[in-house]
Design a protein around this motif. Sequence first.
Motif, PDB file in Angstrom:
ATOM      1  N   LYS A 260     -38.370  56.854  28.917  1.00  8.72           N
ATOM      2  CA  LYS A 260     -37.348  57.624  28.197  1.00  8.72           C
ATOM      3  C   LYS A 260     -36.825  56.864  26.990  1.00  8.72           C
ATOM      4  O   LYS A 260     -36.604  57.434  25.919  1.00  8.72           O
ATOM      5  N   ASP A 261     -36.610  55.560  27.139  1.00  9.60           N
ATOM      6  CA  ASP A 261     -36.072  54.767  26.040  1.00  9.60           C
ATOM      7  C   ASP A 261     -37.034  54.753  24.851  1.00  9.60           C
ATOM      8  O   ASP A 261     -36.614  54.910  23.693  1.00  9.60           O
TER       9      ASP A 261
ATOM     10  N   ASN B  15     -36.955  58.199  23.186  1.00  3.88           N
ATOM     11  CA  ASN B  15     -35.721  58.426  22.438  1.00  3.88           C
ATOM     12  C   ASN B  15     -35.720  57.697  21.103  1.00  3.88           C
ATOM     13  O   ASN B  15     -35.076  58.136  20.143  1.00  3.88           O
ATOM     14  N   ARG B  16     -36.456  56.598  21.024  1.00 12.10           N
ATOM     15  CA  ARG B  16     -36.497  55.835  19.779  1.00 12.10           C
ATOM     16  C   ARG B  16     -37.628  56.239  18.850  1.00 12.10           C
ATOM     17  O   ARG B  16     -37.486  56.144  17.632  1.00 12.10           O
TER      18      ARG B  16
ATOM     19  N   TYR C 227     -35.813  62.577  23.276  1.00 12.34           N
ATOM     20  CA  TYR C 227     -36.382  62.728  24.626  1.00 12.34           C
ATOM     21  C   TYR C 227     -36.488  64.203  25.004  1.00 12.34           C
ATOM     22  O   TYR C 227     -37.474  64.629  25.616  1.00 12.34           O
TER      23      TYR C 227
END
Length: 213
Positions: free
Chosen positions: A63-64, A67-68, A80
């Motif tokens: 997810k991280d 998201n980036r 995401y």
Amino acid sequence: MATFEKGILGGFSGKVGNVVGARWRGKNVMRSLPQRGSYVPTENQLLQRERFKEVVTFLSPIKDILNRFFGKQQGDKSAYNLATSYHLKEALIEVVDGFEMDYPKVLISRGDLRGLENPAVTTAANQVVNFTWADNSGQGNANPLDQFVVVFYAPDLNVFQAYEYISAREDVSAQVTLPAFLAGLDVQVWATFVTQTGNTAAISNYLGVLTVT
């Protein structure tokens, strides 16, 4: 819904027994709790839930990264959220006992940066994985210092391994040593470039499946 000014309960907010109290337009109001219905989801709704569960279960560990590197937030939709929507529509296939991810269509990043050109991957002893590519710096917005990012996924263990900023575009190669517990297992591989600031990414490349040695 009933209104009241004085009484044994007085003005109150929240649930008491099977009633709910609140202030509404300057008045104390009281209403009963809604009754549970006999709602039964349709077959199509159950199918959609299974689809969503499969995608979210798969994507949550990265997810991280998503998201980036998966585009820019659009309104109240995070990167995401956009990645989840993409994979629901494009990277999910139906099988006999449910759904599974279509690995060649999975993306770990999505953006306007120039991607990898002629990428290749090989394995070596002691869980070493070697990557090569052509230096396409100067083509479009490709910068020599764009950074290489790679993600591995071991389906047998449902485990991801991600490595960020390990080599520059101009280096034309990178090497990763995977954990010993992955030795002998097949892993799916995706790679991409991101800018040094991480603000922009390329559309990732699926590099296939390899057996860790």
